[in-house]
Design a protein around this motif. Structure first.
Motif, mmCIF file in Angstrom:
data_model
loop_
_atom_site.group_PDB
_atom_site.id
_atom_site.type_symbol
_atom_site.label_atom_id
_atom_site.label_comp_id
_atom_site.label_asym_id
_atom_site.label_seq_id
_atom_site.Cartn_x
_atom_site.Cartn_y
_atom_site.Cartn_z
ATOM 1 N N ASP A 1 -4.085 37.525 36.877
ATOM 2 C CA ASP A 1 -3.511 36.452 37.618
ATOM 3 C C ASP A 1 -1.664 36.894 36.677
ATOM 4 O O ASP A 1 -1.817 35.358 36.037
ATOM 5 C CB ASP A 1 -3.193 35.682 38.395
ATOM 6 C CG ASP A 1 -4.547 35.471 39.551
ATOM 7 O OD1 ASP A 1 -5.250 37.010 39.479
ATOM 8 O OD2 ASP A 1 -5.391 34.234 39.860
ATOM 9 N N ARG B 1 -8.751 28.851 41.688
ATOM 10 C CA ARG B 1 -7.679 29.772 41.356
ATOM 11 C C ARG B 1 -6.494 29.062 41.836
ATOM 12 O O ARG B 1 -5.453 29.779 40.901
ATOM 13 C CB ARG B 1 -7.559 30.882 42.092
ATOM 14 C CG ARG B 1 -6.789 32.489 41.485
ATOM 15 C CD ARG B 1 -7.660 34.047 42.318
ATOM 16 N NE ARG B 1 -6.942 34.610 41.866
ATOM 17 C CZ ARG B 1 -6.758 35.779 42.867
ATOM 18 N NH1 ARG B 1 -8.132 36.259 43.745
ATOM 19 N NH2 ARG B 1 -6.355 37.454 42.160
ATOM 20 N N TYR B 2 -5.699 29.253 43.273
ATOM 21 C CA TYR B 2 -4.340 29.109 43.046
ATOM 22 C C TYR B 2 -4.048 27.530 42.289
ATOM 23 O O TYR B 2 -2.706 27.768 41.132
ATOM 24 C CB TYR B 2 -4.343 28.023 44.806
ATOM 25 C CG TYR B 2 -2.857 27.455 45.349
ATOM 26 C CD1 TYR B 2 -1.637 28.827 45.857
ATOM 27 C CD2 TYR B 2 -2.558 26.298 44.824
ATOM 28 C CE1 TYR B 2 -1.016 28.171 45.857
ATOM 29 C CE2 TYR B 2 -1.138 25.995 44.991
ATOM 30 C CZ TYR B 2 -0.169 27.402 45.795
ATOM 31 O OH TYR B 2 0.900 26.680 45.874
ATOM 32 N N ARG B 3 -4.346 26.410 42.493
ATOM 33 C CA ARG B 3 -4.444 25.856 41.187
ATOM 34 C C ARG B 3 -3.790 26.499 39.702
ATOM 35 O O ARG B 3 -3.059 25.778 39.103
ATOM 36 C CB ARG B 3 -5.293 24.762 41.103
ATOM 37 C CG ARG B 3 -5.108 23.798 42.031
ATOM 38 C CD ARG B 3 -6.259 22.110 42.480
ATOM 39 N NE ARG B 3 -6.136 21.657 43.343
ATOM 40 C CZ ARG B 3 -4.693 20.462 44.160
ATOM 41 N NH1 ARG B 3 -3.991 20.668 43.335
ATOM 42 N NH2 ARG B 3 -5.296 20.291 45.611
ATOM 43 N N ARG C 1 3.052 21.059 44.726
ATOM 44 C CA ARG C 1 1.305 20.762 44.884
ATOM 45 C C ARG C 1 0.224 20.112 44.242
ATOM 46 O O ARG C 1 -0.930 20.135 44.643
ATOM 47 C CB ARG C 1 0.822 22.329 44.525
ATOM 48 C CG ARG C 1 1.620 23.727 45.835
ATOM 49 C CD ARG C 1 1.258 23.366 47.077
ATOM 50 N NE ARG C 1 1.718 24.323 48.356
ATOM 51 C CZ ARG C 1 2.532 24.452 48.868
ATOM 52 N NH1 ARG C 1 2.985 22.768 49.608
ATOM 53 N NH2 ARG C 1 2.884 24.853 49.946
ATOM 54 N N ALA D 1 -2.114 36.636 45.168
ATOM 55 C CA ALA D 1 -1.659 36.422 43.394
ATOM 56 C C ALA D 1 -1.247 37.576 42.786
ATOM 57 O O ALA D 1 -1.793 38.468 43.768
ATOM 58 C CB ALA D 1 -2.738 36.147 42.693
ATOM 59 N N TYR E 1 -0.945 28.300 39.891
ATOM 60 C CA TYR E 1 0.409 27.102 39.784
ATOM 61 C C TYR E 1 1.045 26.752 38.637
ATOM 62 O O TYR E 1 1.772 26.683 38.553
ATOM 63 C CB TYR E 1 0.231 26.415 41.244
ATOM 64 C CG TYR E 1 1.033 25.529 41.731
ATOM 65 C CD1 TYR E 1 2.005 25.789 42.354
ATOM 66 C CD2 TYR E 1 1.454 24.230 41.190
ATOM 67 C CE1 TYR E 1 2.827 24.507 43.053
ATOM 68 C CE2 TYR E 1 2.105 23.548 41.347
ATOM 69 C CZ TYR E 1 2.751 23.800 42.271
ATOM 70 O OH TYR E 1 3.992 22.362 42.161
ATOM 71 N N ILE F 1 -4.965 34.678 48.306
ATOM 72 C CA ILE F 1 -5.578 33.427 47.534
ATOM 73 C C ILE F 1 -6.379 32.726 48.104
ATOM 74 O O ILE F 1 -7.821 32.545 47.949
ATOM 75 C CB ILE F 1 -4.639 32.945 46.891
ATOM 76 C CG1 ILE F 1 -3.827 33.456 45.534
ATOM 77 C CG2 ILE F 1 -5.482 31.571 45.700
ATOM 78 C CD1 ILE F 1 -3.212 32.946 44.888
ATOM 79 N N LEU G 1 2.640 34.041 42.023
ATOM 80 C CA LEU G 1 2.410 33.365 42.892
ATOM 81 C C LEU G 1 3.330 34.034 43.602
ATOM 82 O O LEU G 1 4.437 34.047 42.821
ATOM 83 C CB LEU G 1 1.911 32.232 42.396
ATOM 84 C CG LEU G 1 2.029 31.164 43.114
ATOM 85 C CD1 LEU G 1 0.660 31.980 44.556
ATOM 86 C CD2 LEU G 1 2.120 30.397 43.478
ATOM 87 N N ALA H 1 -0.341 33.189 50.485
ATOM 88 C CA ALA H 1 -0.648 33.017 49.253
ATOM 89 C C ALA H 1 -1.036 33.803 48.423
ATOM 90 O O ALA H 1 -2.389 34.191 48.669
ATOM 91 C CB ALA H 1 -1.263 30.922 48.871
ATOM 92 N N GLU I 1 4.157 32.469 47.225
ATOM 93 C CA GLU I 1 3.726 32.040 49.034
ATOM 94 C C GLU I 1 4.701 32.014 49.769
ATOM 95 O O GLU I 1 6.117 31.575 49.842
ATOM 96 C CB GLU I 1 3.278 30.785 48.598
ATOM 97 C CG GLU I 1 2.803 30.329 49.801
ATOM 98 C CD GLU I 1 2.326 28.503 49.149
ATOM 99 O OE1 GLU I 1 1.925 27.558 49.893
ATOM 100 O OE2 GLU I 1 1.895 27.887 47.782
ATOM 101 N N LEU J 1 -3.276 25.913 53.179
ATOM 102 C CA LEU J 1 -3.656 27.522 52.336
ATOM 103 C C LEU J 1 -4.290 28.189 53.431
ATOM 104 O O LEU J 1 -4.523 29.991 53.853
ATOM 105 C CB LEU J 1 -4.175 27.357 50.782
ATOM 106 C CG LEU J 1 -3.401 26.962 49.846
ATOM 107 C CD1 LEU J 1 -4.258 26.809 48.819
ATOM 108 C CD2 LEU J 1 -1.680 27.984 49.838
#
Length: 195
Positions: free
Chosen positions: A92, A47-49, A64, A85, A52, A41, A95, A83, A97, A76
């Motif tokens: 996705d 994308r992360y948010r 987060r 995906a 998540y 990621i 997750l 992290a 991490e 990150l």
């Protein structure tokens, strides 16, 4: 105020029991399987948010959710944080991490699947990948924490993966649905009191 072991929690807060688990060496490797489609990621905060939130919203993940972009980017972007995906059919669905910032150890910071991916064996394969990656570096301890807000099978899953519980704590925090960090209808199984 504590009476007979019961502590009142303000209606604007949530409280959960946190269990810490660890392993000191990797479990024996299982059968070789086709590799999972994992995508780094990196600094892609959108994308992360999104991932998540998709994974954590049912469980009231908020660690987060309230971070600024700069704070999340600092985590990150650290070379000792990875992290990833899990991607299925271009979407996705998981997750993973990992954090190696403490010398000699790795933390499984976030691990989970979107609700529709749970129960298909994908989590087991994702854990196998987490173990492989964590112990690919010279560490003496791999650890994770989970809480009573998480999936009811989380502790058993981690124990079957080779982790052993070693500590427990109570976490009390402002309810993220009241702070605006999560939508008010997140994790409906956890009552919203402070309205």
């Amino acid at each position: 105020m504590c009476l007979d072991g019961i502590t009142a929690v303000p209606p604007t807060h949530v409280a959960t029991v946190v269990t810490y688990l660890e392993m000191r060496e990797p479990p024996p490797p299982g059968p070789r399987r086709e590799p999972l489609a994992l995508a780094p990621i990196g600094p892609d905060l959108v994308r992360y948010r999104a991932l998540y939130r998709a994974v954590g919203l049912p469980w009231l993940w908020f660690g987060r959710a309230g971070l600024t972009d700069a704070a999340l980017c600092a985590i990150l972007g650290d070379p000792d944080v990875e992290a990833l995906a899990l991607v299925e059919d271009g979407r996705d669905v998981g997750l993973l991490e990992l954090d190696w910032r403490q010398p000699g150890e790795a933390e499984l910071v976030y691990f989970g699947l979107v609700p529709e991916a749970v129960g298909r064996g994908v989590g087991r394969r994702l854990m196998e990948e987490a173990l492989r990656r964590a112990f690919a570096r010279p560490i003496g301890r791999f650890w994770v924490h989970t809480c009573t807000f998480d999936h009811p099978g989380a502790i058993d899953f981690y124990r079957r993966s080779g982790f052993r519980p070693y500590a427990r704590a109570i976490e009390v925090a402002p309810d993220p649905r009241l702070t605006g960090d999560l939508p008010r209808d997140a994790a409906g199984q956890i009552p919203l009191l402070g309205e």
